[in-house]
Design a protein around this motif. Structure first.
Motif, short mmCIF file in Angstrom:
data_model
loop_
_atom_site.label_atom_id
_atom_site.label_comp_id
_atom_site.label_asym_id
_atom_site.label_seq_id
_atom_site.Cartn_x
_atom_site.Cartn_y
_atom_site.Cartn_z
N PHE A 15 90.06 13.65 49.91
CA PHE A 15 89.84 15.15 50.12
C PHE A 15 91.66 15.84 50.23
N MET A 16 92.90 15.88 50.26
CA MET A 16 93.23 16.69 50.00
C MET A 16 93.23 17.39 48.01
N PHE A 17 93.11 16.07 47.57
CA PHE A 17 92.84 16.63 46.39
C PHE A 17 91.51 17.66 45.95
N VAL A 18 90.60 17.50 46.97
CA VAL A 18 89.62 18.56 46.80
C VAL A 18 90.22 19.62 46.28
N ALA A 19 90.78 19.91 47.65
CA ALA A 19 91.68 21.43 48.54
C ALA A 19 92.34 22.06 47.28
N HIS A 20 93.75 21.15 46.72
CA HIS A 20 94.55 21.83 45.95
C HIS A 20 93.96 22.25 44.71
N SER A 21 92.69 21.65 44.49
CA SER A 21 91.16 22.43 43.01
C SER A 21 91.37 23.59 43.41
N PHE A 22 91.29 24.42 44.85
CA PHE A 22 90.82 25.21 45.27
C PHE A 22 92.25 26.68 45.53
N ILE A 23 92.78 25.17 45.79
CA ILE A 23 94.15 26.32 46.76
C ILE A 23 95.42 26.34 45.71
N LYS A 193 81.43 9.34 47.51
CA LYS A 193 80.84 8.07 48.41
C LYS A 193 82.16 7.03 48.60
N ILE A 194 82.84 7.47 46.89
CA ILE A 194 84.46 6.66 47.02
C ILE A 194 85.59 7.39 47.62
N LEU A 195 85.08 8.26 48.66
CA LEU A 195 85.71 9.36 49.23
C LEU A 195 85.55 9.27 50.75
N LEU A 196 84.39 8.91 51.07
CA LEU A 196 83.32 8.73 52.04
C LEU A 196 83.86 7.28 52.69
N GLY A 197 84.65 6.44 51.79
CA GLY A 197 84.29 5.10 52.27
C GLY A 197 82.51 4.24 52.33
N ILE A 198 81.99 5.17 50.93
CA ILE A 198 80.71 4.29 51.53
C ILE A 198 81.02 3.46 50.26
N GLU A 199 81.52 3.87 49.28
CA GLU A 199 81.60 2.76 48.18
C GLU A 199 83.00 1.87 48.02
N ARG A 200 82.71 1.15 48.07
CA ARG A 200 84.48 0.06 48.73
C ARG A 200 84.13 -1.03 47.34
N THR A 201 83.50 -0.80 46.64
CA THR A 201 83.30 -2.26 45.74
C THR A 201 84.81 -2.75 44.66
N TYR A 202 85.59 -0.95 44.77
CA TYR A 202 87.54 -1.65 44.11
C TYR A 202 88.14 -2.01 45.05
N LEU A 203 87.91 -2.01 46.53
CA LEU A 203 88.96 -2.82 47.13
C LEU A 203 88.85 -4.33 46.89
N GLY A 204 87.64 -4.55 45.72
CA GLY A 204 87.49 -6.31 45.94
C GLY A 204 87.08 -6.86 47.41
N GLY A 205 86.64 -8.64 47.06
CA GLY A 205 86.30 -9.00 48.13
C GLY A 205 87.77 -9.65 49.47
N GLY A 206 86.86 -10.70 49.72
CA GLY A 206 88.09 -10.49 50.93
C GLY A 206 88.09 -9.75 52.70
N ASP A 207 89.11 -9.92 52.87
CA ASP A 207 88.65 -9.46 53.87
C ASP A 207 89.40 -7.80 53.88
N MET B 98 93.79 5.72 42.21
CA MET B 98 92.52 6.37 42.51
C MET B 98 92.27 7.43 43.28
N ALA B 99 93.32 8.57 44.22
CA ALA B 99 93.53 9.21 45.26
C ALA B 99 92.82 10.56 44.52
N ILE B 100 93.38 10.63 43.02
CA ILE B 100 92.99 12.02 42.98
C ILE B 100 91.42 12.44 41.90
N ILE B 101 90.52 11.34 41.95
CA ILE B 101 89.24 10.86 41.70
C ILE B 101 88.70 12.23 42.67
N GLY B 102 89.64 13.28 44.74
CA GLY B 102 89.00 14.12 44.49
C GLY B 102 88.76 15.29 43.54
N MET B 103 89.81 15.57 42.80
CA MET B 103 89.93 16.24 42.15
C MET B 103 88.52 16.78 41.60
#
Lengths: 207, 199, 317
Positions: A15-23, A193-207, B98-103
């Motif tokens: 979200f900081m990067f989303v803000a960076h796009s506009f600020i 979805k990744i930004l909101l933590g809904i999509e988590r496949t990149y974290l891999g399996g396990g704990d 991956m955080a840069i995905i926000g942009m």
């Protein structure tokens, strides 16, 4: 906590990067400069993943003497020798390292892709059938475009390159544009979805 | 002499790969295994010289920018990816990268969606712009699977299918061109550089 | 229909594919061994790139960036384009930067530079600069960073020199000066340049793509997000011709190349047989001869396969 903290990191930074796009404020540009320096320092270690994976897979094959294990020896020997050559004699032009690239890797990787030309010719003869009206339209469009790209097409008739250009600029454009809009929306949805933590496949399996 | 030997090695490996067209054989398997190993081994010194040295070693040890030790330690956590107990540590460098995905959210929305939509909404002043508009809308409707493609809606989406078939035909035509070009490149090497038949 | 004809088509439908491979190989080998002159028609997407690059001729405050995002497997299509662009820049004194994002692309950049600069008196750091290999994971930060300060984003060149100290960087700060980026790729990597460099900083983006990606990039061409595009080997052949006819042209009136003219390019034919043009600058045009024959062969296979299919299907019915 093993999954929560990484999620918090990506949500916050994302979200900081989303803000960076506009600020355009200095705080925003300083944040980006900080990120640039840090990500440059994190990046070189990613190559270790590939090396470890290769050693694990081929090491196991050699240890258990699985069928064709001898080729795994060649793979690992190639890896070790090439890396050694690079560190020992440098990576400039004229070194054994560059010789390996120019005379071993380059020709082979180019040839791997060149094999596809044979397969496409074989498929053109054996598999591309005008079984339906839509398939017939696809084949006719392909033939016109193929002829339009080569000098022979213009020699046969000036309408061939013009038809080819029209196909690319009108129906092809409409199709690719619609697909692009769909893909763009899908990419945005997945990124959100990744930004909101809904999509988590990149974290891999396990704990 | 050295160039002749180099060309011979390259030609031998090229023909080993091509031998797969006849059937799978030990020469092809050897060449394939060697390609995988050399490709990976090639990347290691390059990454070391072009990435590790200027962005990790130089800032920390030469410029005394010790804060860079933190991201370097973060990067080392990648190596825990294959560990059963400590694999969760590798998530940290992954999410940091991956955080840069926000942009990409506002920017890809702009480039892939808004600009394309704006260009599709031009005044319909000739047959081509009308066809582009109809094609774009009908294909977008085709990909809306929440509604059954029946009746009038089915007929409209059928128009979209026709446009897609022409688009895929164009893609196929260019794909043929691409594949043939790659083969031409290899044949130019074999006939030109190795046998000297092309000047 | 004659039973023998049906039997023949039946046999042909089940022919061993290795005979097809032999026909493919011959259809490419023969035109390469026996080159012939064929006409290269230059199209608008390639012309636009030529005109844009040429507009920077002799201007110390403008430069182009060539971004290499491919490996050796796609060299036959992309390498001739790259050499032609470099040749154009060296002929017309245009500052050129190169950068690559894959380890396998680094020697390809050197190879392209060494091939092109053989015939010119150009210096690294003065007339051209190779930024070298930067890992793909840094692509986005560097792309965005170059919008503010190229020297800060890239830091060092392929020889380890600090970019800010190089003579070529005089008057070149960001995308306002390095105003054209040409991305040579076998993937849709031009989209990233469009999304980040063009949308945010207004940089002009052009793409040099393999033929596979051409159809997919047409929407960007139409919207103007891509100001031009090299379309596979054909695009390379077109640019080779443009450089031969204009940038490399020498006469009393035009000692350093002549300006682009649609009439001249339509009428001029550049023979590729004989020693008129060095081999390295006509590779794509020679390849297009073989391409023509190969395309005819593929179309013939499609038609023959379908004729055989319908005849044998009729027999079954």
């Amino acid at each position: 906590m093993k999954r929560q903290i990484p999620l918090i990191i990506i949500i916050t930074l994302g979200f900081m990067f989303v803000a960076h796009s506009f600020i355009p404020h200095k705080i925003s540009t300083d944040f980006f400069d900080w990120y640039q320096d840090w990500v440059k320092a994190v990046s070189p270690f990613a190559v270790s993943l590939g090396i470890m994976s290769l050693f694990m897979v081929h090491g196991t094959k050699i240890k258990r003497k699985i069928s064709n294990w001898q080729y795994s020896v060649i793979t690992l020997a190639g890896l070790v020798f090439t890396a050694f050559a690079g560190f020992m004699w440098g990576t400039q032009s004229g070194t054994p390292y560059m010789w390996l690239f120019e005379n071993v890797q380059m020709p082979m990787s180019a040839t791997m892709f060149a094999l596809l030309a044979f397969y496409i010719a074989s498929a053109a003869y054996k598999a591309f059938r005008a079984r339906s009206a839509e398939a017939t339209v696809l084949l006719i469009a392909a033939i016109i475009v193929m002829l339009g790209q080569v000098p022979l097409g213009a020699m046969i008739s000036k309408w061939i390159p013009e038809s080819s250009t029209w196909i690319l600029n009108v129906p092809n454009l409409a199709a690719k544009r619609a697909i692009m809009i769909g893909v763009g929306l899908g990419m945005t949805a997945t990124s959100l979805k990744i930004l909101l933590g809904i999509e988590r496949t990149y974290l891999g399996g396990g704990d | 002499m050295f160039e002749t030997i180099s060309n011979f090695v390259a030609a031998f490996l090229t023909l080993s790969i091509f031998s797969f067209l006849y059937k799978d054989n030990p020469f092809y398997k050897f060449a394939e295994a060697l390609l995988v190993g050399v490709s990976m081994g090639y990347a290691i010194p390059l990454v070391y010289e072009n990435v590790f040295m200027p962005y990790v070693y130089t800032p920390i040890f030469l410029n005394h920018k010790f804060i860079i030790i933190l991201p370097a330690l973060l990067g080392m956590l990648y190596m825990f990816r294959f560990s059963k107990n400590l694999g969760w540590l590798s998530r940290y460098p992954i999410v940091f990268g991956m955080a840069i995905i926000g942009m990409s959210i506002p920017m890809s929305l702009h480039s892939s969606v808004l600009v394309q939509m704006r260009s599709a909404m031009l005044p319909i002043d000739n047959i081509n712009t009308a066809l582009i508009f109809i094609g774009t809308v009908t294909i977008l409707l085709y990909f809306f699977f929440s509604k059954a493609h029946k009746g009038v809606y089915g007929k409209v989406t059928n128009v979209g299918i026709w446009f897609m078939m022409i688009g895929f035909g164009a893609s196929f035509g260019y794909t043929v061109m691409a594949r043939i070009s790659l083969l031409i490149g290899r044949i130019q090497f074999l006939l030109g550089d190795c046998l000297g038949l092309i000047k | 229909m004659n039973k023998n004809v049906i039997k023949l088509f039946d046999k042909m439908q089940n022919i061993d594919r290795r005979y097809i491979y032999i026909v493919v190989a011959l259809s490419i080998i023969i035109p390469l061994l026996i080159p012939f002159n064929s006409r290269t028609y230059v199209t608008k997407p390639t012309e636009d790139i030529y005109k844009k690059i040429d507009s920077f001729a002799g201007d110390e405050t403008k430069a182009i960036l060539m971004s290499f995002t491919h490996d050796a497997s796609t060299m036959p299509e992309l390498f001739p384009m790259e050499v032609s662009v470099l040749r154009h820049c060296f002929e017309r004194n245009i500052k050129v930067f190169t950068i690559c994002w894959l380890p396998a692309a680094a020697p390809l950049v050197d190879y392209a530079l060494n091939t092109a600069k053989e015939d010119f008196d150009v210096q690294s750091g003065v007339d051209y600069c190779n930024f070298g290999y930067k890992p793909y994971v840094l692509r986005l930060p560097i792309m965005l960073g170059m919008g503010d300060d190229i020297a800060k984003a890239v830091e060092t060149d392929s020889q380890g020199r600090k970019i800010e100290n190089l003579e070529i960087m005089k008057n070149i700060k960001n995308y306002d000066d390095m105003n054209l980026v040409i991305d040579f790729a076998a993937s849709s990597s031009a989209l990233q340049w469009i999304t980040y460099a063009r949308a945010r900083f207004g940089a002009n983006i052009a793409a040099g793509v393999t033929a596979v990606m051409v159809a997919d990039n047409y929407p960007y061409l139409q919207t103007g997000q891509l100001m031009g595009m090299f379309r596979g080997l054909k695009g390379a052949a077109e640019y080779e011709k443009l450089v031969d006819v204009f940038a490399a042209y020498e006469s009393k009136d035009y000692p350093n190349g002549r300006p682009f003219s649609k009439e001249i390019i339509k009428e001029t034919r550049v023979p590729i047989t004989g020693d008129t043009v060095p081999y390295k600058y006509k590779k794509a045009r020679i390849g297009m001869n073989a391409q023509s024959i190969a395309h005819i062969m593929i179309i013939f296979f499609i038609l023959l396969g379908n004729i055989g299919y319908f005849i044998t299907r009729k027999k079954e019915l």
